[in-house]
Design a protein around this motif. Structure first.
Motif, PDB file in Angstrom:
ATOM      1  N   LEU A 107       0.750  -1.079  -0.009  1.00 49.05           N
ATOM      2  CA  LEU A 107      -0.137   0.115   0.013  1.00 49.05           C
ATOM      3  C   LEU A 107       0.918   1.251   0.049  1.00 49.05           C
ATOM      4  N   LEU A 108       1.829   1.271   0.656  1.00 47.30           N
ATOM      5  CA  LEU A 108       2.789   2.445   0.730  1.00 47.30           C
ATOM      6  C   LEU A 108       3.732   2.590  -0.421  1.00 47.30           C
ATOM      7  N   LEU A 109       4.015   1.356  -1.095  1.00 49.87           N
ATOM      8  CA  LEU A 109       4.713   1.582  -2.429  1.00 49.87           C
ATOM      9  C   LEU A 109       3.844   1.995  -3.457  1.00 49.87           C
ATOM     10  N   SER A 110       2.606   1.580  -3.390  1.00 44.45           N
ATOM     11  CA  SER A 110       1.537   2.005  -4.419  1.00 44.45           C
ATOM     12  C   SER A 110       1.227   3.527  -4.458  1.00 44.45           C
ATOM     13  N   LYS A 111       1.425   3.933  -3.321  1.00 44.49           N
ATOM     14  CA  LYS A 111       1.244   5.590  -2.990  1.00 44.49           C
ATOM     15  C   LYS A 111       2.569   6.547  -3.155  1.00 44.49           C
ATOM     16  N   GLU A 112       3.654   5.950  -3.266  1.00 50.58           N
ATOM     17  CA  GLU A 112       4.787   6.494  -3.261  1.00 50.58           C
ATOM     18  C   GLU A 112       5.839   5.902  -4.127  1.00 50.58           C
ATOM     19  N   GLU A 113       6.568   6.511  -5.001  1.00 48.25           N
ATOM     20  CA  GLU A 113       7.554   6.040  -5.946  1.00 48.25           C
ATOM     21  C   GLU A 113       9.070   5.890  -5.175  1.00 48.25           C
ATOM     22  N   LEU A 114       9.205   4.724  -4.792  1.00 42.88           N
ATOM     23  CA  LEU A 114      10.468   4.439  -3.962  1.00 42.88           C
ATOM     24  C   LEU A 114      11.151   3.284  -4.282  1.00 42.88           C
ATOM     25  N   ASP A 115      12.343   3.465  -4.559  1.00 43.82           N
ATOM     26  CA  ASP A 115      13.316   2.686  -5.153  1.00 43.82           C
ATOM     27  C   ASP A 115      14.186   1.905  -3.950  1.00 43.82           C
ATOM     28  N   ILE A 116      14.200   2.649  -2.809  1.00 44.08           N
ATOM     29  CA  ILE A 116      14.907   2.069  -1.700  1.00 44.08           C
ATOM     30  C   ILE A 116      14.064   2.334  -0.361  1.00 44.08           C
ATOM     31  N   VAL A 117      13.680   1.406   0.538  1.00 44.53           N
ATOM     32  CA  VAL A 117      12.973   1.464   1.747  1.00 44.53           C
ATOM     33  C   VAL A 117      13.921   1.003   2.915  1.00 44.53           C
ATOM     34  N   VAL A 119      14.487  -0.556   6.419  1.00 49.30           N
ATOM     35  CA  VAL A 119      13.824  -1.415   7.666  1.00 49.30           C
ATOM     36  C   VAL A 119      14.067  -0.971   8.985  1.00 49.30           C
ATOM     37  N   ILE A 120      13.581  -0.724   9.574  1.00 53.03           N
ATOM     38  CA  ILE A 120      13.981  -0.025  10.889  1.00 53.03           C
ATOM     39  C   ILE A 120      13.370  -0.950  11.955  1.00 53.03           C
ATOM     40  N   ASP A 121      14.110  -1.328  13.154  1.00 50.66           N
ATOM     41  CA  ASP A 121      13.453  -1.883  14.184  1.00 50.66           C
ATOM     42  C   ASP A 121      13.934  -1.298  15.628  1.00 50.66           C
ATOM     43  N   ASN A 122      12.882  -0.431  16.390  1.00 51.89           N
ATOM     44  CA  ASN A 122      13.435   0.168  17.498  1.00 51.89           C
ATOM     45  C   ASN A 122      14.533   1.219  17.196  1.00 51.89           C
ATOM     46  N   GLY A 123      14.617   1.873  15.973  1.00 54.93           N
ATOM     47  CA  GLY A 123      15.493   2.811  15.908  1.00 54.93           C
ATOM     48  C   GLY A 123      16.832   2.504  15.201  1.00 54.93           C
ATOM     49  N   LYS A 124      16.895   1.057  15.071  1.00 53.70           N
ATOM     50  CA  LYS A 124      18.073   0.637  14.467  1.00 53.70           C
ATOM     51  C   LYS A 124      17.880  -0.031  13.072  1.00 53.70           C
ATOM     52  N   LEU A 125      18.865   0.316  12.270  1.00 55.32           N
ATOM     53  CA  LEU A 125      18.495  -0.137  10.855  1.00 55.32           C
ATOM     54  C   LEU A 125      18.981  -1.557  10.703  1.00 55.32           C
ATOM     55  N   VAL A 126      18.104  -2.523  10.413  1.00 56.28           N
ATOM     56  CA  VAL A 126      18.243  -4.057  10.111  1.00 56.28           C
ATOM     57  C   VAL A 126      18.343  -4.428   8.665  1.00 56.28           C
ATOM     58  N   GLY A 127      17.846  -3.653   7.703  1.00 59.88           N
ATOM     59  CA  GLY A 127      17.931  -4.071   6.491  1.00 59.88           C
ATOM     60  C   GLY A 127      17.201  -2.976   5.553  1.00 59.88           C
ATOM     61  N   CYS A 128      17.120  -3.426   4.325  1.00 58.10           N
ATOM     62  CA  CYS A 128      16.438  -2.437   3.438  1.00 58.10           C
ATOM     63  C   CYS A 128      15.759  -3.117   2.212  1.00 58.10           C
ATOM     64  N   LEU A 129      14.917  -2.617   1.557  1.00 66.39           N
ATOM     65  CA  LEU A 129      14.168  -3.165   0.292  1.00 66.39           C
ATOM     66  C   LEU A 129      14.927  -2.266  -0.964  1.00 66.39           C
ATOM     67  N   THR A 130      15.290  -3.006  -1.679  1.00 68.07           N
ATOM     68  CA  THR A 130      15.805  -2.282  -2.968  1.00 68.07           C
ATOM     69  C   THR A 130      14.720  -2.503  -3.929  1.00 68.07           C
ATOM     70  N   GLU A 131      15.233  -2.177  -5.262  1.00 68.06           N
ATOM     71  CA  GLU A 131      14.089  -2.472  -6.232  1.00 68.06           C
ATOM     72  C   GLU A 131      13.903  -3.751  -6.662  1.00 68.06           C
ATOM     73  N   LYS A 132      14.901  -4.724  -6.123  1.00 67.91           N
ATOM     74  CA  LYS A 132      14.909  -6.247  -6.511  1.00 67.91           C
ATOM     75  C   LYS A 132      14.052  -6.792  -5.415  1.00 67.91           C
ATOM     76  N   GLU A 133      14.035  -6.285  -4.108  1.00 65.68           N
ATOM     77  CA  GLU A 133      13.079  -6.789  -3.253  1.00 65.68           C
ATOM     78  C   GLU A 133      11.643  -6.155  -3.299  1.00 65.68           C
ATOM     79  N   ILE A 134      11.547  -5.237  -3.520  1.00 67.00           N
ATOM     80  CA  ILE A 134      10.230  -4.395  -3.913  1.00 67.00           C
ATOM     81  C   ILE A 134       9.368  -5.293  -5.132  1.00 67.00           C
ATOM     82  N   ALA A 135      10.421  -5.619  -6.331  1.00 71.44           N
ATOM     83  CA  ALA A 135       9.622  -6.330  -7.227  1.00 71.44           C
ATOM     84  C   ALA A 135       9.259  -7.693  -6.758  1.00 71.44           C
TER      85      ALA A 135
END
Length: 337
Positions: A107-117, A119-135
């Motif tokens: 739903l978020l991706l459908s509203k915003e054109e994002l190529d990288i997102v 992933v944060i857990d309690n303020g800590k960066l634990v990963g990300c979604l790139t174009e490949k993961e989004i696909a």
């Protein structure tokens, strides 16, 4: 989750559901400390590149704490090599949690054109979604919706690698439930046996009528379920949906009614049966519009995935209720008890 993503993800975490973002995110992300100057950040960034796949953004951190997103274009174009990257980073960014469900992120991706997102857990960066993961996210969502709308649970392996026993398990439960629901159709026909004996021509049109109702309902359900998945339609929009679908179905009903008249005339059926068939086509099409608009939203409201049962259930439900409509119109028109 589909087999494609399971083979491609970088971090399959058993602590989360299969549809959680933790199962899709990549963990090999490039991070830069917020105190670095531009020159230092450039050198570290270039040293950490593993291949020719250059990201458009990197993440800025303060130890374990996530601070912001830095555009590589800004980093490379900055004229002052001693400028801190903290001054260049963007602190207004979209992010997700590893616990977030796939559909919520879509739903978020459908509203915003994002190529990288991030992933944060309690303020800590634990990963990300790139174009490949989004696909992969989008592919899994479309694949599962398509399988579920056929009243079958999603496959974990490629079709040709899936055994007949597994396919049986995936399909048989829902088919048994639909079989039970469909069984009342024969009860309806048995109940109106006298009407059929009085006008045997009524039986000629049973497959046509129930097929039309089911097809009409499936069209509406497929469109509506997808719109709900994308967040375009909510329960509060039920009134608007019903008005839109009834208006559309009224035009379709009149078209099908005329087609029914033509078909009955071609078969040499008398005017009374022709009128009954035409009226029934109109009524079933309108009834299908109402049912197909309401049931998916009701299922969603009570916590049942509408993609799983909507189309098959609605087709089955309209089969039986459509026959009742048909025989009631016939009884009234022919003066039968």
């Amino acid at each position: 989750m589909s087999y494609r993503v399971k083979n491609a993800i970088h971090n399959h975490n058993k602590e989360y559901d299969d549809d959680a973002i933790a199962q899709y995110m990549r963990t090999d992300v490039i991070t830069l400390e917020h105190i670095l100057c531009v020159q230092e950040a450039r050198e570290i960034f270039l040293s950490r590149l593993k291949d020719d796949d250059i990201p458009a953004q990197v993440f800025v951190v303060n130890g374990d704490k996530f601070c912001g997103v830095l555009s590589i274009k800004k980093l490379l174009q900055e004229s002052d090599p001693m400028q801190t990257i903290r001054a260049l980073m963007d602190v207004n960014f979209y992010h997700v949690s590893p616990k977030d469900e796939r559909q919520d992120v879509i739903l978020l991706l459908s509203k915003e054109e994002l190529d990288i997102v991030p992933v944060i857990d309690n303020g800590k960066l634990v990963g990300c979604l790139t174009e490949k993961e989004i696909a992969h996210l989008l592919e899994d969502d479309v694949t599962e919706d398509a399988q579920r709308q056929g009243a079958s649970l999603p496959l974990e392996k490629p079709y040709l690698e899936t055994s007949p026993i597994t396919l049986w398990k995936k399909r048989s439960v829902w088919l048994l439930l639909l079989f039970v629901a469909e069984a009342y159709t024969s009860s309806v026909i048995q109940h109106f046996e006298d009407a059929l004996e009085s006008a045997i021509a009524l039986a000629f049109f049973i497959p046509l009528l129930i097929g039309t109702g089911g097809n009409s309902g499936t069209q509406i359900t497929s469109t509506l379920v997808r719109s709900m998945a994308l967040g375009e339609v909510h329960l509060r929009d039920l009134g608007k949906v019903i008005r839109k679908e009834v208006t559309t179905s009224l035009m379709i009903a009149l078209t099908l009614g005329l087609a029914g008249c033509l078909r009955a005339w071609m078969m040499g059926i008398g005017p009374e049966i022709t009128l009954i068939v035409s009226l029934t086509l109109v009524c079933i099409t309108l009834w299908s519009a109402v049912v197909s608009s309401v049931i998916p939203m009701v299922l969603k409201r009570v916590g049942i995935d509408p993609a799983v049962v909507s189309a098959p259930f609605i087709a089955t439900f309209i089969d039986g209720t459509g026959l009742i409509i048909y025989f009631k119109i016939a009884q009234y028109s022919l003066g039968l008890n």
